[in-house]
Scaffold this motif. Structure first.
Motif, short mmCIF file in Angstrom:
data_model
loop_
_atom_site.label_atom_id
_atom_site.label_comp_id
_atom_site.label_asym_id
_atom_site.label_seq_id
_atom_site.Cartn_x
_atom_site.Cartn_y
_atom_site.Cartn_z
N PHE A 21 0.83 -1.20 0.00
CA PHE A 21 0.00 0.00 0.00
C PHE A 21 0.87 1.25 0.00
O PHE A 21 0.54 2.23 -0.65
CB PHE A 21 -0.93 0.01 1.21
CG PHE A 21 -1.79 1.24 1.28
CD1 PHE A 21 -2.84 1.42 0.40
CD2 PHE A 21 -1.54 2.23 2.20
CE1 PHE A 21 -3.63 2.55 0.44
CE2 PHE A 21 -2.32 3.37 2.26
CZ PHE A 21 -3.37 3.53 1.37
N PHE A 22 1.99 1.23 0.72
CA PHE A 22 2.85 2.41 0.78
C PHE A 22 3.53 2.68 -0.56
O PHE A 22 3.72 3.84 -0.93
CB PHE A 22 3.87 2.27 1.91
CG PHE A 22 3.22 2.29 3.26
CD1 PHE A 22 2.62 3.44 3.74
CD2 PHE A 22 3.16 1.14 4.04
CE1 PHE A 22 2.00 3.46 4.98
CE2 PHE A 22 2.54 1.15 5.26
CZ PHE A 22 1.96 2.31 5.74
N ALA A 23 3.87 1.64 -1.29
CA ALA A 23 4.41 1.82 -2.64
C ALA A 23 3.34 2.43 -3.55
O ALA A 23 3.62 3.29 -4.37
CB ALA A 23 4.90 0.50 -3.20
N THR A 24 2.11 1.98 -3.36
CA THR A 24 0.99 2.54 -4.13
C THR A 24 0.77 4.00 -3.76
O THR A 24 0.55 4.84 -4.63
CB THR A 24 -0.29 1.73 -3.87
OG1 THR A 24 -0.04 0.36 -4.14
CG2 THR A 24 -1.43 2.22 -4.73
N PHE A 29 1.10 9.71 -5.14
CA PHE A 29 1.62 11.04 -4.84
C PHE A 29 2.38 11.61 -6.03
O PHE A 29 2.15 12.75 -6.43
CB PHE A 29 2.53 10.99 -3.60
CG PHE A 29 3.30 12.26 -3.39
CD1 PHE A 29 2.66 13.38 -2.92
CD2 PHE A 29 4.64 12.34 -3.70
CE1 PHE A 29 3.36 14.58 -2.73
CE2 PHE A 29 5.35 13.51 -3.53
CZ PHE A 29 4.71 14.64 -3.04
N TRP A 30 3.29 10.81 -6.60
CA TRP A 30 4.07 11.30 -7.74
C TRP A 30 3.17 11.53 -8.95
O TRP A 30 3.44 12.40 -9.77
CB TRP A 30 5.21 10.34 -8.06
CG TRP A 30 6.30 10.43 -7.06
CD1 TRP A 30 6.70 9.46 -6.21
CD2 TRP A 30 7.12 11.57 -6.76
NE1 TRP A 30 7.71 9.92 -5.40
CE2 TRP A 30 8.00 11.22 -5.72
CE3 TRP A 30 7.20 12.87 -7.28
CZ2 TRP A 30 8.94 12.09 -5.20
CZ3 TRP A 30 8.13 13.73 -6.75
CH2 TRP A 30 8.98 13.35 -5.73
N SER A 31 2.09 10.79 -9.05
CA SER A 31 1.14 11.02 -10.14
C SER A 31 0.41 12.35 -9.96
O SER A 31 0.14 13.06 -10.92
CB SER A 31 0.14 9.87 -10.23
OG SER A 31 0.79 8.68 -10.56
N GLY A 53 -5.71 7.05 -3.65
CA GLY A 53 -6.29 8.23 -4.29
C GLY A 53 -7.16 9.01 -3.32
O GLY A 53 -7.10 10.25 -3.27
N VAL A 54 -7.95 8.31 -2.55
CA VAL A 54 -8.82 8.97 -1.56
C VAL A 54 -7.96 9.66 -0.49
O VAL A 54 -8.24 10.81 -0.11
CB VAL A 54 -9.80 7.95 -0.93
CG1 VAL A 54 -10.51 8.54 0.28
CG2 VAL A 54 -10.80 7.47 -1.96
N VAL A 55 -6.92 8.99 -0.03
CA VAL A 55 -6.01 9.60 0.96
C VAL A 55 -5.33 10.83 0.35
O VAL A 55 -5.24 11.88 0.99
CB VAL A 55 -4.97 8.57 1.44
CG1 VAL A 55 -3.86 9.24 2.24
CG2 VAL A 55 -5.63 7.49 2.27
N GLY A 56 -4.87 10.72 -0.89
CA GLY A 56 -4.22 11.84 -1.55
C GLY A 56 -5.13 13.04 -1.73
O GLY A 56 -4.73 14.18 -1.50
#
Length: 70
Positions: A14-17, A22-24, A50-53
């Motif tokens: 999940f952290f890699a995702t 984030f970079w996206s 995405g929701v967290v971002g």
């Protein structure tokens, strides 16, 4: 050939995702990273990241607006 199959189906954490999302958001993704991500991410992790971002983005916007208005 078997090693290529195992690398394609290897799921990332999940952290890699979260880092990829984030970079996206920033817009700094390499094509090779994008192609690797498309085959290795769990779709539910991408949605959660995405929701967290978006939540973090909205929180930062609210803090900036409060600082400017105050």
């Amino acid at each position: 050939m078997a090693s290529l199959q195992s690398k394609r189906t290897e799921k990332r954490s999940f952290f890699a995702t979260l880092a990829a999302v984030f970079w996206s958001f920033v817009g700094l993704r390499h094509l090779a990273d994008y192609e690797k991500d498309a085959t290795s991410f769990n779709p539910f992790y991408v949605i959660g990241a995405g929701v967290v971002g978006v939540g973090i983005f909205i929180a930062v916007l609210l803090v900036v607006v409060k600082l400017v208005v105050a």
